[in-house]
Design an enzyme around this catalytic site. Sequence first.
Site, PDB file in Angstrom:
ATOM      1  N   ASP A  88       0.846  -1.192   0.000  1.00  0.00           N
ATOM      2  CA  ASP A  88       0.000   0.000   0.000  1.00  0.00           C
ATOM      3  C   ASP A  88       0.885   1.248   0.000  1.00  0.00           C
ATOM      4  O   ASP A  88       1.898   1.316   0.689  1.00  0.00           O
ATOM      5  CB  ASP A  88      -0.920   0.002   1.229  1.00  0.00           C
ATOM      6  CG  ASP A  88      -2.073   0.973   1.076  1.00  0.00           C
ATOM      7  OD1 ASP A  88      -3.224   0.515   0.966  1.00  0.00           O
ATOM      8  OD2 ASP A  88      -1.826   2.207   1.050  1.00  0.00           O
ATOM      9  N   ASN A 126     -12.949  -2.880   2.763  1.00  0.00           N
ATOM     10  CA  ASN A 126     -13.842  -1.726   2.803  1.00  0.00           C
ATOM     11  C   ASN A 126     -14.771  -1.783   1.587  1.00  0.00           C
ATOM     12  O   ASN A 126     -14.313  -2.041   0.471  1.00  0.00           O
ATOM     13  CB  ASN A 126     -13.029  -0.426   2.779  1.00  0.00           C
ATOM     14  CG  ASN A 126     -12.154  -0.273   4.004  1.00  0.00           C
ATOM     15  OD1 ASN A 126     -12.531  -0.672   5.098  1.00  0.00           O
ATOM     16  ND2 ASN A 126     -10.967   0.289   3.824  1.00  0.00           N
ATOM     17  N   GLY A 163     -16.070   2.941   3.618  1.00  0.00           N
ATOM     18  CA  GLY A 163     -14.788   3.628   3.496  1.00  0.00           C
ATOM     19  C   GLY A 163     -13.972   3.230   2.285  1.00  0.00           C
ATOM     20  O   GLY A 163     -12.759   3.435   2.245  1.00  0.00           O
ATOM     21  N   GLN A 164     -14.641   2.667   1.261  1.00  0.00           N
ATOM     22  CA  GLN A 164     -13.911   2.255   0.045  1.00  0.00           C
ATOM     23  C   GLN A 164     -13.595   3.475  -0.807  1.00  0.00           C
ATOM     24  O   GLN A 164     -14.494   4.255  -1.142  1.00  0.00           O
ATOM     25  CB  GLN A 164     -14.760   1.260  -0.759  1.00  0.00           C
ATOM     26  CG  GLN A 164     -14.056   0.701  -1.983  1.00  0.00           C
ATOM     27  CD  GLN A 164     -14.875  -0.385  -2.692  1.00  0.00           C
ATOM     28  OE1 GLN A 164     -16.022  -0.653  -2.333  1.00  0.00           O
ATOM     29  NE2 GLN A 164     -14.280  -1.003  -3.695  1.00  0.00           N
ATOM     30  N   HIS A 176     -10.416  -5.064  -3.237  1.00  0.00           N
ATOM     31  CA  HIS A 176      -9.077  -5.405  -2.728  1.00  0.00           C
ATOM     32  C   HIS A 176      -9.191  -5.760  -1.254  1.00  0.00           C
ATOM     33  O   HIS A 176     -10.044  -5.220  -0.552  1.00  0.00           O
ATOM     34  CB  HIS A 176      -8.102  -4.238  -2.924  1.00  0.00           C
ATOM     35  CG  HIS A 176      -8.640  -2.928  -2.445  1.00  0.00           C
ATOM     36  ND1 HIS A 176      -9.549  -2.194  -3.180  1.00  0.00           N
ATOM     37  CD2 HIS A 176      -8.439  -2.247  -1.297  1.00  0.00           C
ATOM     38  CE1 HIS A 176      -9.876  -1.095  -2.505  1.00  0.00           C
ATOM     39  NE2 HIS A 176      -9.228  -1.109  -1.361  1.00  0.00           N
ATOM     40  N   HIS A 185      -7.203  -5.569   2.258  1.00  0.00           N
ATOM     41  CA  HIS A 185      -6.067  -5.032   3.004  1.00  0.00           C
ATOM     42  C   HIS A 185      -5.544  -6.122   3.941  1.00  0.00           C
ATOM     43  O   HIS A 185      -6.329  -6.766   4.652  1.00  0.00           O
ATOM     44  CB  HIS A 185      -6.503  -3.857   3.894  1.00  0.00           C
ATOM     45  CG  HIS A 185      -6.997  -2.658   3.170  1.00  0.00           C
ATOM     46  ND1 HIS A 185      -6.223  -1.535   2.962  1.00  0.00           N
ATOM     47  CD2 HIS A 185      -8.206  -2.374   2.617  1.00  0.00           C
ATOM     48  CE1 HIS A 185      -6.932  -0.615   2.316  1.00  0.00           C
ATOM     49  NE2 HIS A 185      -8.147  -1.095   2.095  1.00  0.00           N
TER      50      HIS A 185
HETATM   51  P1  AMP Z   1      -9.793   1.616   0.230  1.00  0.00           P
HETATM   52  O1  AMP Z   1      -9.865   3.000   0.824  1.00  0.00           O
HETATM   53  O2  AMP Z   1     -10.202   0.523   1.163  1.00  0.00           O
HETATM   54  O3  AMP Z   1     -10.514   1.583  -1.100  1.00  0.00           O
HETATM   55  O4  AMP Z   1      -8.253   1.323  -0.027  1.00  0.00           O
HETATM   56  C1  AMP Z   1      -7.538   1.887  -1.100  1.00  0.00           C
HETATM   57  C2  AMP Z   1      -6.088   1.760  -0.734  1.00  0.00           C
HETATM   58  O5  AMP Z   1      -5.338   1.860  -1.921  1.00  0.00           O
HETATM   59  C3  AMP Z   1      -5.593   2.854   0.219  1.00  0.00           C
HETATM   60  O6  AMP Z   1      -5.037   2.232   1.375  1.00  0.00           O
HETATM   61  C4  AMP Z   1      -4.525   3.583  -0.609  1.00  0.00           C
HETATM   62  O7  AMP Z   1      -3.415   3.975   0.162  1.00  0.00           O
HETATM   63  C5  AMP Z   1      -4.142   2.530  -1.623  1.00  0.00           C
HETATM   64  N1  AMP Z   1      -3.655   3.028  -2.901  1.00  0.00           N
HETATM   65  C6  AMP Z   1      -4.239   3.931  -3.723  1.00  0.00           C
HETATM   66  N2  AMP Z   1      -3.516   4.102  -4.845  1.00  0.00           N
HETATM   67  C7  AMP Z   1      -2.461   3.261  -4.739  1.00  0.00           C
HETATM   68  C8  AMP Z   1      -1.334   2.960  -5.570  1.00  0.00           C
HETATM   69  N3  AMP Z   1      -1.150   3.575  -6.764  1.00  0.00           N
HETATM   70  N4  AMP Z   1      -0.431   2.045  -5.132  1.00  0.00           N
HETATM   71  C9  AMP Z   1      -0.597   1.429  -3.947  1.00  0.00           C
HETATM   72  N5  AMP Z   1      -1.633   1.659  -3.108  1.00  0.00           N
HETATM   73  C10 AMP Z   1      -2.537   2.566  -3.493  1.00  0.00           C
END
Ligand code: AMP
Length: 113
Positions: free
Chosen positions: A30, A86, A92-93, A99, A101
């Site tokens: 991340d 999420n 909180g997505q 994906h 976490h």
């Molecule tokens: P969510 O808020 O559950 O949709 O999670 C999205 C996650 O993607 C967040 O933790 C961001 O830090 C991560 N994220 C967004 N863009 C990137 C990227 N280009 N490379 C790696 N992680 C990313």
Amino acid sequence: MDDCIFCKIAGGEVPAKIIHRDDDVIAIEDLNPQAPSHTLVIPVPHHATIADLTQAEPALAGRLIGVASRLGADRGGEQGFRLVVNTGEYGGQTVGHVHVHVLAGRRMSWPPG
Ligand code: AMP
Ligand code: ZN
């Protein structure tokens, strides 16, 4: 999906630190880690949410959780780990490509915010 950051990462158009890659699933670090170890496990085909993925490709949903659990066990060891998916606005997505976490390396609190 043309405008999806995780499709672009899966397709190699956008760089990321790749932890795992097979035909169906990738795992990346991340960009904004919330724990000493914070990885994202992502199906290669685009599905918006865990509900969509489970309905369309249940075997792939199982594989996603399998890869996430293995990574969590690797990273968290005996102290454990947390998987989070999420979903939607209230969940909180922020990225509309499902994906998981995988958080490890510190004690997690409950309830989540
Ligand atoms: P969510 O808020 O559950 O949709 O999670 C999205 C996650 O993607 C967040 O933790 C961001 O830090 C991560 N994220 C967004 N863009 C990137 C990227 N280009 N490379 C790696 N992680 C990313
Ligand atoms: Zn996508």
